[in-house]
Design a protein around this motif. Sequence first.
Motif, PDB file in Angstrom:
ATOM      1  N   ASP A 104       3.132  12.530   3.631  1.00 56.86           N
ATOM      2  CA  ASP A 104       2.374  11.440   4.257  1.00 56.86           C
ATOM      3  C   ASP A 104       2.164  10.318   3.247  1.00 56.86           C
ATOM      4  O   ASP A 104       2.054  10.573   2.046  1.00 56.86           O
ATOM      5  CB  ASP A 104       0.975  11.913   4.689  1.00 56.86           C
ATOM      6  CG  ASP A 104       0.984  13.198   5.462  1.00 56.86           C
ATOM      7  OD1 ASP A 104       0.943  13.154   6.698  1.00 56.86           O
ATOM      8  OD2 ASP A 104       1.015  14.275   4.818  1.00 56.86           O
TER       9      ASP A 104
ATOM     10  N   LYS B   4      -4.363  10.109   7.713  1.00 60.48           N
ATOM     11  CA  LYS B   4      -3.477  11.274   7.669  1.00 60.48           C
ATOM     12  C   LYS B   4      -4.210  12.601   7.479  1.00 60.48           C
ATOM     13  O   LYS B   4      -3.585  13.664   7.501  1.00 60.48           O
ATOM     14  CB  LYS B   4      -2.442  11.107   6.552  1.00 60.48           C
ATOM     15  CG  LYS B   4      -1.566   9.863   6.697  1.00 60.48           C
ATOM     16  CD  LYS B   4      -0.772   9.865   7.998  1.00 60.48           C
ATOM     17  CE  LYS B   4       0.134   8.647   8.098  1.00 60.48           C
ATOM     18  NZ  LYS B   4       0.886   8.631   9.385  1.00 60.48           N
TER      19      LYS B   4
ATOM     20  N   SER C  68      -2.829  14.930  10.818  1.00 59.94           N
ATOM     21  CA  SER C  68      -3.426  13.591  10.815  1.00 59.94           C
ATOM     22  C   SER C  68      -4.644  13.535  11.731  1.00 59.94           C
ATOM     23  O   SER C  68      -4.740  14.236  12.732  1.00 59.94           O
ATOM     24  CB  SER C  68      -2.378  12.560  11.241  1.00 59.94           C
ATOM     25  OG  SER C  68      -1.623  13.029  12.330  1.00 59.94           O
TER      26      SER C  68
ATOM     27  N   ASP D 195      -2.881   9.187  14.721  1.00 59.52           N
ATOM     28  CA  ASP D 195      -1.500   8.803  14.449  1.00 59.52           C
ATOM     29  C   ASP D 195      -0.844   8.308  15.729  1.00 59.52           C
ATOM     30  O   ASP D 195      -1.017   8.927  16.791  1.00 59.52           O
ATOM     31  CB  ASP D 195      -0.703  10.005  13.928  1.00 59.52           C
ATOM     32  CG  ASP D 195      -0.083   9.753  12.570  1.00 59.52           C
ATOM     33  OD1 ASP D 195       0.222   8.594  12.273  1.00 59.52           O
ATOM     34  OD2 ASP D 195       0.089  10.718  11.814  1.00 59.52           O
TER      35      ASP D 195
END
Length: 463
Positions: free
Chosen positions: A258, A264, A355, A358
């Motif tokens: 990430d 995240k 996450s 997202d």
Amino acid sequence: MAGRLIVISNRIPLEGPGSGGLVVALHEALTDRGGIWIGAQETDADTASEKFTRHEAPGYEKLTFELTAKDQEEYYLGFSNSVLWPLCHRRTDLIDFESRYADGYERVNRRLAHMLAEILEPEDRVWVHDYHFFPLACFLRELGVKNRVGYFLHIPFPNGSDLPALPHHETFIDWISSYDLIGLQTQRDVAVCLEFFRGHPKAELLLDGSAKYGSRTTQVRSFPIGIDVDVMLQAADARRADATLRLGDGERLIIGVDRLDYSKGLVNRLKAMESWLQHREPDEPRATLLQIAPPSREKVLAYREIRDEMELLTGKINGEYSEIDWTPVRYIHKPVERELLAALYRRADVGLVTSLADGMNLVAKEYVASQDPEDPGVLVLSNFAGAAEQMPDALIVNPYDVDEVGEAISQALRMPLDERKARYRELMRGVQEQDIRWWTRAYLDALARCPVNLATETEGSCD
């Protein structure tokens, strides 16, 4: 259909076609159809040029518009990434607003709209990408542009309840209703967007699912973005990963990849790993979390803070649980080249995508695409990632519940081969059917079918 495809994105590859799924897909779409790709380029000048700069590209044109240091600070780091990014990722508490940021955002978008209006031909289709350009179509309509203008938002659509945190939020509906087609990653985002229209006193939802505001009608659709599956398959060589990692005998690998971003869930992920270590049975194998988190927007305070927190927590976990021949967390704060990533995905027994918010999260799809069909790993996936809508055969978790994620890690490490294969087959089928080329075709076909809005006036104001 006659006319060119005009793509607008903040970033543009200037050396060759570029790499990465989205970049490759846009390159192929423009090569097949002909057209222009427009993106930003920094300049040392105090004043940005009012003209595009042309760059060589086979099969289509690349144009750049200039961003001065002031533009970069106000439009990009300021409004785009210190206001819009946290707004869209449900973190209004992290919004860092100064009035000059809004001025810079409007200035850059207005300048781009004027430059674009000068080169547009009547049959051209414009495809605008991401949160950097929310108001671009509105400014184009003010200039009398009647072309089909589509928009794709790669991150979550902001909640209507959060929008009052946006400076001059009453203009947001004018911004988005000026597009003919709004493309979003998930059905959840479509519902949020339509609910925003539904809640506005001057807007209405039509029977076909589109939204009407003033004299304009806007289509809102989900187009979940995919990946280039073949690229991942070709690069996935676990032998390279083994040579690089040098894990101990029987040691299992968990991987997370990430950008270093608060959306995240990286801190929660480390805490979930800590929870697994706390509850690990004596007969369970050792496992190492390899967390790759390249730096991102380090000039923004929130990003510097998460970097410090990650470093402290990694040290704490390793200090408590490491053994002479085993380090439970390997934290890499720098980029790793794509071919090595594919090899690491293939070697990893668990892909950890947790996450907190997202748009899609393509790491989940890249992990699945890289697996060995005869011995696949297990994907642990956040229910807040857009990918969860398409990937129910992953182990779906609540990333805020670190104990639940820790239990999912244990379940993934213990999962029988037959179950791993069955889950992999279903996940891979979806990844292959809706790949990056499918996404490009689906969006552009939908844009071509949009009714032409002859009206250019907006109900309110763009600023």
